[in-house]
Design an enzyme around this catalytic site. Sequence first.
Site, PDB file in Angstrom:
ATOM      1  N   SER A  18       0.835  -1.207   0.000  1.00 47.77           N
ATOM      2  CA  SER A  18       0.000   0.000   0.000  1.00 47.77           C
ATOM      3  C   SER A  18       0.866   1.251   0.000  1.00 47.77           C
ATOM      4  O   SER A  18       2.086   1.184   0.176  1.00 47.77           O
ATOM      5  CB  SER A  18      -0.919   0.019   1.229  1.00 47.77           C
ATOM      6  OG  SER A  18      -0.158   0.052   2.423  1.00 47.77           O
ATOM      7  N   ASP A  39       5.743  -7.680   2.689  1.00 48.61           N
ATOM      8  CA  ASP A  39       4.797  -6.956   3.530  1.00 48.61           C
ATOM      9  C   ASP A  39       4.129  -7.936   4.478  1.00 48.61           C
ATOM     10  O   ASP A  39       4.148  -9.143   4.245  1.00 48.61           O
ATOM     11  CB  ASP A  39       3.748  -6.265   2.644  1.00 48.61           C
ATOM     12  CG  ASP A  39       3.079  -5.082   3.320  1.00 48.61           C
ATOM     13  OD1 ASP A  39       2.373  -5.293   4.318  1.00 48.61           O
ATOM     14  OD2 ASP A  39       3.246  -3.941   2.834  1.00 48.61           O
ATOM     15  N   ASP A  60       8.235  -9.741   8.017  1.00 49.06           N
ATOM     16  CA  ASP A  60       8.470  -8.858   9.151  1.00 49.06           C
ATOM     17  C   ASP A  60       9.903  -8.358   8.992  1.00 49.06           C
ATOM     18  O   ASP A  60      10.848  -9.136   9.114  1.00 49.06           O
ATOM     19  CB  ASP A  60       8.295  -9.632  10.454  1.00 49.06           C
ATOM     20  CG  ASP A  60       8.582  -8.795  11.706  1.00 49.06           C
ATOM     21  OD1 ASP A  60       9.235  -7.732  11.582  1.00 49.06           O
ATOM     22  OD2 ASP A  60       8.186  -9.218  12.801  1.00 49.06           O
ATOM     23  N   VAL A  61      10.065  -7.077   8.703  1.00 51.46           N
ATOM     24  CA  VAL A  61      11.393  -6.555   8.353  1.00 51.46           C
ATOM     25  C   VAL A  61      12.399  -6.664   9.492  1.00 51.46           C
ATOM     26  O   VAL A  61      13.611  -6.558   9.267  1.00 51.46           O
ATOM     27  CB  VAL A  61      11.322  -5.087   7.867  1.00 51.46           C
ATOM     28  CG1 VAL A  61      10.521  -4.993   6.576  1.00 51.46           C
ATOM     29  CG2 VAL A  61      10.736  -4.170   8.943  1.00 51.46           C
ATOM     30  N   SER A 150      11.655  10.452   6.437  1.00 56.78           N
ATOM     31  CA  SER A 150      10.524  11.358   6.632  1.00 56.78           C
ATOM     32  C   SER A 150      11.064  12.739   6.942  1.00 56.78           C
ATOM     33  O   SER A 150      12.168  12.871   7.483  1.00 56.78           O
ATOM     34  CB  SER A 150       9.658  10.883   7.802  1.00 56.78           C
ATOM     35  OG  SER A 150       8.728  11.878   8.192  1.00 56.78           O
ATOM     36  N   TYR A 163       9.550   8.310  16.410  1.00 61.79           N
ATOM     37  CA  TYR A 163       9.473   8.309  14.950  1.00 61.79           C
ATOM     38  C   TYR A 163      10.605   9.139  14.346  1.00 61.79           C
ATOM     39  O   TYR A 163      11.292   8.704  13.414  1.00 61.79           O
ATOM     40  CB  TYR A 163       8.115   8.856  14.510  1.00 61.79           C
ATOM     41  CG  TYR A 163       7.868   8.779  13.028  1.00 61.79           C
ATOM     42  CD1 TYR A 163       7.651   7.553  12.399  1.00 61.79           C
ATOM     43  CD2 TYR A 163       7.827   9.933  12.241  1.00 61.79           C
ATOM     44  CE1 TYR A 163       7.414   7.472  11.034  1.00 61.79           C
ATOM     45  CE2 TYR A 163       7.586   9.859  10.883  1.00 61.79           C
ATOM     46  CZ  TYR A 163       7.375   8.628  10.286  1.00 61.79           C
ATOM     47  OH  TYR A 163       7.146   8.558   8.935  1.00 61.79           O
ATOM     48  N   LYS A 167      13.688   7.764  11.932  1.00 63.96           N
ATOM     49  CA  LYS A 167      13.905   8.284  10.581  1.00 63.96           C
ATOM     50  C   LYS A 167      15.201   9.095  10.499  1.00 63.96           C
ATOM     51  O   LYS A 167      15.874   9.112   9.463  1.00 63.96           O
ATOM     52  CB  LYS A 167      12.705   9.137  10.147  1.00 63.96           C
ATOM     53  CG  LYS A 167      11.401   8.339  10.016  1.00 63.96           C
ATOM     54  CD  LYS A 167      11.525   7.218   9.007  1.00 63.96           C
ATOM     55  CE  LYS A 167      10.178   6.561   8.714  1.00 63.96           C
ATOM     56  NZ  LYS A 167      10.275   5.507   7.678  1.00 63.96           N
ATOM     57  N   THR A 198      -2.104   8.967   2.069  1.00 65.31           N
ATOM     58  CA  THR A 198      -2.120   7.508   2.170  1.00 65.31           C
ATOM     59  C   THR A 198      -3.367   7.091   2.948  1.00 65.31           C
ATOM     60  O   THR A 198      -4.062   7.938   3.531  1.00 65.31           O
ATOM     61  CB  THR A 198      -0.863   6.990   2.910  1.00 65.31           C
ATOM     62  OG1 THR A 198      -0.902   7.462   4.261  1.00 65.31           O
ATOM     63  CG2 THR A 198       0.411   7.474   2.237  1.00 65.31           C
TER      64      THR A 198
END
Length: 259
Positions: A18, A39, A60-61, A150, A163, A167, A198
Site C-alpha cells: 500500500s 509486507d 516482518d522486516v 521522513s 518516529y 527516521k 495515504t
Amino acid sequence: MPRVNLQGSSSIVTGGASGIGEACARQLAEAGSKVVIADLNEEKGSQVASEIGGVFVKCDVTKTEDADAAVAAATELGPLRACVNSAGLGAPGRTINRDNEPLDLDKFSFVIKVNLIGTFNVLSRAAAAMAQTEAMDEDGSRGAIVNLASCAAFDGQIGQASYSASKGGVVGMTLPIARDLSVSGIRVNTVAPGLIDTPIYGEGEHAEAFKAHLGQSVLFPKRLGHGEELAFAVMECITNPYMNAEVIRMDGGIRMPPK
C-alpha cells in the site's frame, strides 16, 4: 551514459502492499523489473503482486529469516538490482505525559526496531545478494538501494520522538552505508517524504476535509503529496547512475511546526 536498465531484473519493496511502497512497486514493474512485495498484509500484498506480475512474500522486516526469504524470492526472478525500504510505522507519544510519567520504553524501542533496524536488516541482506551479481556496466554498477525516511527526521513534532529518531537514523546511515557498499558498485539514497495522501487518513467527506486543511500548510502545491510523486523520486535514485549517498526531501517545501 544511459539510465539503468531494469529489464529482466528483480527488485524488493518492503511495505509494498500500500501507499508509497505500492506506488514504487508499480513503477518498478513498469520499468521491467520483477518485484517482490515484502509486507505483512497478505491479502493486499498478494493482490498488488498479482496485478504487476510480481511475487508476494510475507515479511516482518525485523526478522533476518524473513528478509532472507524476500531476497531468495527475488534472486529466483532475476538478478537483484533494486531494493526499496518503505515499511514503517509511527506510535505517537510524548517523552513525558501530562501526569509527568515517562513514555513506555518498549513503545519507543518498537518504532526504532521496525523503522531503523528493520531497514538496515533488509538492505544489508539485499546488498549481499546484489554484490554477487554481474556488473551492469563499465563502472561496475550492480544495484541501488533507496530508503524511505521522513521530514520528521528534520522537523519532528511534539510526540514524535521515537518516529523522528528512527527516521533520523535512516538519514544518518545513508552516507556510511553508501561508502560501505561503493566497493561492490551499489548505490544508496534516501527519500524523506512530507505529508503524503495515504490510507492512514481514512476515507469519506471528513477525511477529505482534514487532508485539505493539512495541505494548506504545504508551501506549494498546497495539498498532500501522492504516492506516485514519491515513487518518481525513488525511481530517479534507482535509474540515475550518478545518484548516490543523497537524502532528498519530497515535501512540497513544508517545514513542520511543533504541533
